[in-house]
Design a protein around this motif. Sequence first.
Motif, PDB file in Angstrom:
ATOM      1  N   GLY A 211      23.543  55.008  69.593  1.00 16.20           N
ATOM      2  CA  GLY A 211      22.410  55.486  70.350  1.00 16.20           C
ATOM      3  C   GLY A 211      21.234  54.544  70.452  1.00 16.20           C
ATOM      4  N   ASN A 212      21.468  53.245  70.311  1.00 15.49           N
ATOM      5  CA  ASN A 212      20.341  52.303  70.381  1.00 15.49           C
ATOM      6  C   ASN A 212      20.145  51.700  71.771  1.00 15.49           C
ATOM      7  N   GLY A 213      20.977  52.133  72.724  1.00 14.95           N
ATOM      8  CA  GLY A 213      20.836  51.646  74.090  1.00 14.95           C
ATOM      9  C   GLY A 213      21.330  50.236  74.302  1.00 14.95           C
ATOM     10  N   LYS A 214      22.006  49.661  73.321  1.00  7.19           N
ATOM     11  CA  LYS A 214      22.499  48.287  73.428  1.00  7.19           C
ATOM     12  C   LYS A 214      24.028  48.268  73.430  1.00  7.19           C
ATOM     13  N   ASN A 215      24.557  47.236  74.066  1.00  7.84           N
ATOM     14  CA  ASN A 215      26.006  47.062  74.133  1.00  7.84           C
ATOM     15  C   ASN A 215      26.472  46.245  72.914  1.00  7.84           C
ATOM     16  N   ASP A 216      26.364  46.869  71.734  1.00 10.38           N
ATOM     17  CA  ASP A 216      26.599  46.098  70.501  1.00 10.38           C
ATOM     18  C   ASP A 216      27.512  46.805  69.494  1.00 10.38           C
ATOM     19  N   THR A 217      28.339  47.728  69.961  1.00  6.59           N
ATOM     20  CA  THR A 217      29.253  48.414  69.037  1.00  6.59           C
ATOM     21  C   THR A 217      30.690  48.004  69.328  1.00  6.59           C
ATOM     22  N   TYR A 218      31.516  48.138  68.316  1.00  5.63           N
ATOM     23  CA  TYR A 218      32.916  47.736  68.413  1.00  5.63           C
ATOM     24  C   TYR A 218      33.808  48.903  67.983  1.00  5.63           C
ATOM     25  N   GLY A 219      34.874  49.094  68.729  1.00 10.68           N
ATOM     26  CA  GLY A 219      35.738  50.236  68.462  1.00 10.68           C
ATOM     27  C   GLY A 219      36.604  50.084  67.239  1.00 10.68           C
ATOM     28  N   PHE A 220      36.815  48.852  66.785  1.00  7.91           N
ATOM     29  CA  PHE A 220      37.728  48.650  65.658  1.00  7.91           C
ATOM     30  C   PHE A 220      37.448  47.301  65.020  1.00  7.91           C
ATOM     31  N   THR A 221      37.491  47.240  63.726  1.00  5.89           N
ATOM     32  CA  THR A 221      37.411  45.969  63.011  1.00  5.89           C
ATOM     33  C   THR A 221      38.557  45.895  62.019  1.00  5.89           C
ATOM     34  N   ALA A 222      38.986  44.672  61.693  1.00  8.88           N
ATOM     35  CA  ALA A 222      40.136  44.501  60.804  1.00  8.88           C
ATOM     36  C   ALA A 222      40.006  43.214  60.014  1.00  8.88           C
ATOM     37  N   ALA A 223      40.826  43.109  58.984  1.00 10.35           N
ATOM     38  CA  ALA A 223      40.853  41.906  58.164  1.00 10.35           C
ATOM     39  C   ALA A 223      41.477  40.768  58.951  1.00 10.35           C
ATOM     40  N   GLY A 224      41.234  39.544  58.518  1.00  9.42           N
ATOM     41  CA  GLY A 224      41.812  38.382  59.186  1.00  9.42           C
ATOM     42  C   GLY A 224      40.955  37.157  59.010  1.00  9.42           C
ATOM     43  N   GLY A 225      39.644  37.380  58.827  1.00 10.46           N
ATOM     44  CA  GLY A 225      38.750  36.262  58.560  1.00 10.46           C
ATOM     45  C   GLY A 225      38.674  35.232  59.658  1.00 10.46           C
ATOM     46  N   ALA A 227      41.006  33.719  60.981  1.00  8.43           N
ATOM     47  CA  ALA A 227      42.079  32.730  60.869  1.00  8.43           C
ATOM     48  C   ALA A 227      43.426  33.278  61.319  1.00  8.43           C
ATOM     49  N   SER A 228      43.506  34.591  61.542  1.00  8.59           N
ATOM     50  CA  SER A 228      44.780  35.179  61.923  1.00  8.59           C
ATOM     51  C   SER A 228      44.544  36.491  62.649  1.00  8.59           C
ATOM     52  N   VAL A 229      45.582  36.977  63.318  1.00  5.87           N
ATOM     53  CA  VAL A 229      45.530  38.294  63.938  1.00  5.87           C
ATOM     54  C   VAL A 229      45.984  39.300  62.897  1.00  5.87           C
ATOM     55  N   SER A 230      45.112  40.223  62.549  1.00  8.87           N
ATOM     56  CA  SER A 230      45.415  41.170  61.490  1.00  8.87           C
ATOM     57  C   SER A 230      46.509  42.143  61.904  1.00  8.87           C
ATOM     58  N   MET A 231      47.395  42.454  60.972  1.00  3.01           N
ATOM     59  CA  MET A 231      48.431  43.457  61.211  1.00  3.01           C
ATOM     60  C   MET A 231      47.857  44.873  61.133  1.00  3.01           C
ATOM     61  N   ASP A 232      46.549  44.985  60.901  1.00  3.75           N
ATOM     62  CA  ASP A 232      45.924  46.308  60.831  1.00  3.75           C
ATOM     63  C   ASP A 232      45.761  46.951  62.208  1.00  3.75           C
ATOM     64  N   PHE A 233      45.816  46.168  63.276  1.00  5.96           N
ATOM     65  CA  PHE A 233      45.645  46.750  64.600  1.00  5.96           C
ATOM     66  C   PHE A 233      46.720  47.814  64.849  1.00  5.96           C
ATOM     67  N   PRO A 234      46.328  48.980  65.346  1.00  5.56           N
ATOM     68  CA  PRO A 234      47.298  50.082  65.495  1.00  5.56           C
ATOM     69  C   PRO A 234      48.422  49.789  66.467  1.00  5.56           C
ATOM     70  N   GLU A 235      48.242  48.807  67.381  1.00  7.13           N
ATOM     71  CA  GLU A 235      49.343  48.418  68.272  1.00  7.13           C
ATOM     72  C   GLU A 235      50.586  48.025  67.487  1.00  7.13           C
ATOM     73  N   PHE A 236      50.383  47.313  66.386  1.00  5.14           N
ATOM     74  CA  PHE A 236      51.524  46.858  65.601  1.00  5.14           C
ATOM     75  C   PHE A 236      52.300  48.034  65.028  1.00  5.14           C
ATOM     76  N   LEU A 237      51.561  48.962  64.421  1.00  8.35           N
ATOM     77  CA  LEU A 237      52.212  50.143  63.850  1.00  8.35           C
ATOM     78  C   LEU A 237      52.891  50.966  64.938  1.00  8.35           C
ATOM     79  N   ASN A 238      52.250  51.068  66.096  1.00  5.92           N
ATOM     80  CA  ASN A 238      52.803  51.849  67.197  1.00  5.92           C
ATOM     81  C   ASN A 238      54.092  51.242  67.725  1.00  5.92           C
ATOM     82  N   ASN A 239      54.275  49.944  67.475  1.00  4.28           N
ATOM     83  CA  ASN A 239      55.501  49.267  67.907  1.00  4.28           C
ATOM     84  C   ASN A 239      56.463  49.007  66.745  1.00  4.28           C
ATOM     85  N   GLY A 240      56.220  49.685  65.633  1.00  5.12           N
ATOM     86  CA  GLY A 240      57.149  49.602  64.506  1.00  5.12           C
ATOM     87  C   GLY A 240      57.004  48.379  63.640  1.00  5.12           C
ATOM     88  N   LEU A 241      55.892  47.648  63.761  1.00  5.24           N
ATOM     89  CA  LEU A 241      55.677  46.445  62.953  1.00  5.24           C
ATOM     90  C   LEU A 241      54.685  46.761  61.840  1.00  5.24           C
TER      91      LEU A 241
END
Length: 273
Positions: A211-225, A227-241
């Motif tokens: 509610g701050n009127g700014k375009n500064d929020t993110y729908g999801f964050t995950a580990a990875g630092g 340096a890598s694409v995190s396996m935490d993204f739900p797409e992976f689980l949804n595809n059996g990975l």
Amino acid sequence: MKTFSKVTTVLLASSLVLAACSNAKEGASPSSASTSKTATGTEAKKEKLDLKWMVIADASSQLPSADKDFVKTAIEEKFNVSLKMTYLPLGQDYTNKLNTMIASGDIPDVFYAEGIPSNNYIRDGVARDLTGIITPAKMPNYFKNWVTEANLKSYQVQGAFKRAPVPYETSYYRTFYIRKDWLDKLNLKMPTNYDELVGVMKAFTFNDPDGNGKNDTYGFTAAGGGASVSMDFPEFLNNGLVGDTYVEGDQFITSVPTSACKKCLPISRVYWK
């Protein structure tokens, strides 16, 4: 323990006490004596076993002082042992320390070693045989909850039973944490499936949940630092990975080159702006 020229190279914490019990039956030198009642009611001296363990620990780990270490005290009293712990983070310092102890004859009774080094210790005759020590009868919880006898056999090298795995997770679980205050702000319900979760993440990304009127929020964050694409993204689980690598039947599979993984990348604007 000076009695043995060979020691137990173990990759699991739950076998340490068992190794102590086993050694106690094989003529180890006592550090002191305790007493116990015999069948006739007389006092009989019971040898107290000196044990040295070398284990891995986080760099910030620090055991409490002897007078406050109630866990160590309980172990020593229950199993009639005197336990000395050496602990370092796994790495070159750990390896150097262990090798120095082995070279000087001050060998830990039980220590942790990775795959290649443990094979070398077995090859060089440093490790002792674990036959009759790590068994379902003596360690029922280890075999019931962690490792099968088939798993155990797969860890053996040099045609001998001289190492065993650290207990590891056989089932993989992921938990997503969600901002309930953002759900409430946007009058959304708690998601219960993949599609609902994606819908909530879109709303979190584009509908200004703070509610701050700014375009500064993110729908999801995950580990990875970064340096890598995190396996935490739900797409992976949804595809059996469920992870970077897994075993399916008799095949070892890496997720990255699979067709299922290609469906997951690139990640959509649901997650970032």
